[in-house]
Design an enzyme around this catalytic site. Structure first.
Site, PDB file in Angstrom:
ATOM      1  N   ASP A 190       0.938  -1.147   0.019  1.00 23.41           N
ATOM      2  CA  ASP A 190       0.083  -0.180   0.052  1.00 23.41           C
ATOM      3  C   ASP A 190       0.993   1.032   0.028  1.00 23.41           C
ATOM      4  OD1 ASP A 190      -1.908   1.973   0.345  1.00 23.41           O
ATOM      5  OD2 ASP A 190      -2.454   1.123   2.065  1.00 23.41           O
ATOM      6  N   GLU A 218      -1.908  -1.490  -3.557  1.00 26.14           N
ATOM      7  CA  GLU A 218      -2.875  -0.362  -3.400  1.00 26.14           C
ATOM      8  C   GLU A 218      -2.501   0.880  -3.562  1.00 26.14           C
ATOM      9  OE1 GLU A 218      -6.210   0.440   0.398  1.00 26.14           O
ATOM     10  OE2 GLU A 218      -4.611  -1.134   0.421  1.00 26.14           O
ATOM     11  N   MET A 297      -8.337   4.190  10.758  1.00 25.57           N
ATOM     12  CA  MET A 297      -7.974   3.871  12.059  1.00 25.57           C
ATOM     13  C   MET A 297      -9.203   3.964  12.890  1.00 25.57           C
ATOM     14  SD  MET A 297      -5.166   2.299  12.242  1.00 25.57           S
ATOM     15  CE  MET A 297      -4.588   2.123  13.767  1.00 25.57           C
ATOM     16  N   ASP A 320      -9.423  -5.915   4.887  1.00 22.08           N
ATOM     17  CA  ASP A 320      -8.357  -5.188   5.671  1.00 22.08           C
ATOM     18  C   ASP A 320      -8.917  -4.584   6.948  1.00 22.08           C
ATOM     19  OD1 ASP A 320      -5.999  -3.704   6.272  1.00 22.08           O
ATOM     20  OD2 ASP A 320      -6.577  -2.132   4.589  1.00 22.08           O
TER      21      ASP A 320
END
Length: 365
Positions: A190, A218, A297, A320
């Site tokens: 990512d 990503e 988060m 994820d």
């Protein structure tokens, strides 16, 4: 049954390890939990995480949006008329996807609680166990290798390596992680928009030529650069996953039209909740794009909702959803837990959350 109140709770919870990407470094989760209460006193919960560098959402901004616009729009209305309420949430304000997601999820959680079923059942599924990857925060090759070995020992079989902070050294970072974990672990990259298109092609081709077996890459380039994203996709074999480039349906339509990516990462805080997220997953599937459901988060509130979506709809690649795993302690009572690389949803009504911890929390009605 009418909605009696919409409340907001500001949360701040520490991480056990700093979380570092090409966009930011954080040691805490700063988030807003929204509570929708019906006339019988039942509560449903949703979450609006603060992510200045990705969504632009802040706790203060989301709270203002919920208290001044979205909350009043649904208060006094029928909680059981879920589609109508979620449609109102999307229409009452432009943007503010995180705030919309928090209320949308809280409405879904409340509806599931009123029916006495887990949220995943309300969404049409039964799976209470959802596999997840785990992130390796951006850092030096030696530190990433050590973290990779530790995560493998803890049972994680899919590692998401944060790159994009230094294109010149990223190939060596991938090589170090692959050497540390061997061939039995999947590695995905990512870049969080950290590369130019030319850097992305150079690094990805280097990974391919070295035989490092990367599952996907990503968001290699800036979110607005769809031409660059398509240019990269056309020049590498590793599948490209669009993340920051896709917030809502119009974004995904443009990615599909330009053939800019092979996959899309659907996140509730980007798209505005479970209602639009299901549309994105259906649209991606209809056009042959791979899917991942991810998160910002967030606490167990947001991750529980995202995992419930995966449990009902499924994705083509492992989810994820490790964000709540990073928390040093849980800011909520009840809800999901982690068993190694698996998110375990409670077999309880809604998200199974009984309350929000009062520590470092301010509540407003």
């Amino acid at each position: 049954m009418t909605i009696a109140a919409v409340r907001t709770h500001r949360l701040s919870a520490p991480l056990h390890t700093p979380f570092v990407t090409a966009l930011r470094r954080t040691t805490t989760v700063e988030t807003l939990v929204v509570e929708v209460v019906d006339a019988d006193g039942r509560s449903g919960y949703g979450e609006a995480p603060q992510v200045w560098q990705v969504t632009g959402a802040s706790v203060a901004g989301s709270e203002a949006c919920v208290r001044e616009l979205i909350g009043p729009a649904v208060t006094g209305r029928d909680a059981d008329d879920l589609v109508a309420r979620c449609t109102e949430v999307q229409r009452v304000v432009v943007g503010n996807e995180a705030a919309k997601a928090a209320v949308d999820v809280a409405l879904h959680d409340l509806a599931a609680r009123r029916l006495g079923v887990p949220l995943v059942r309300l969404l049409g599924g039964t799976a209470l166990r959802v596999p997840t990857d785990v992130t390796l925060a951006a850092g030096e090759a030696v530190d990433l290798a050590a973290a990779a070995r530790q995560r493998r020992a803890e049972g994680f079989g899919v590692l998401k390596l944060k790159v994009g902070t230094d294109a010149a050294g990223d190939l060596e970072r991938v090589r170090a992680v692959r050497s540390a974990v061997g061939n039995g672990v999947r590695i995905r990259l990512d870049a969080n928009q950290g590369w130019t298109p030319r850097e992305a092609v150079r690094v990805i081709r280097g990974v391919e030529d070295a035989g490092l077996d990367v599952e996907l890459v990503e968001q290699p380039v800036a979110r607005w650069d769809l031409d660059g994203l398509a240019w990269v996709s056309d020049r590498v074999d590793v599948p490209i996953l669009a993340d920051e480039s896709v917030f809502g349906v119009r974004d995904l339509v443009e990615v599909i039209r330009r053939r800019a990516a092979d996959m899309v990462n659907v996140k509730l805080a980007k798209c505005g909740g479970l209602h639009p997220a299901r549309t994105l997953l259906d649209l991606a599937a209809a056009h042959g794009l791979g899917t991942v459901v991810g998160s910002m988060m967030e606490s167990q509130v947001g991750i529980g909702a995202a995992a419930s979506l995966v449990g009902a709809y499924g994705t083509t690649a492992v989810a994820d959803l490790d964000a709540a795993w990073w928390l040093a302690w849980s800011p909520v009572r009840g809800g999901l837990r982690y068993e190694g690389a698996t998110v375990v949803l409670p077999d309880a009504p809604g998200l199974g959350i009984s309350s929000v911890t009062e520590v470092k929390m301010q509540a407003h009605s």
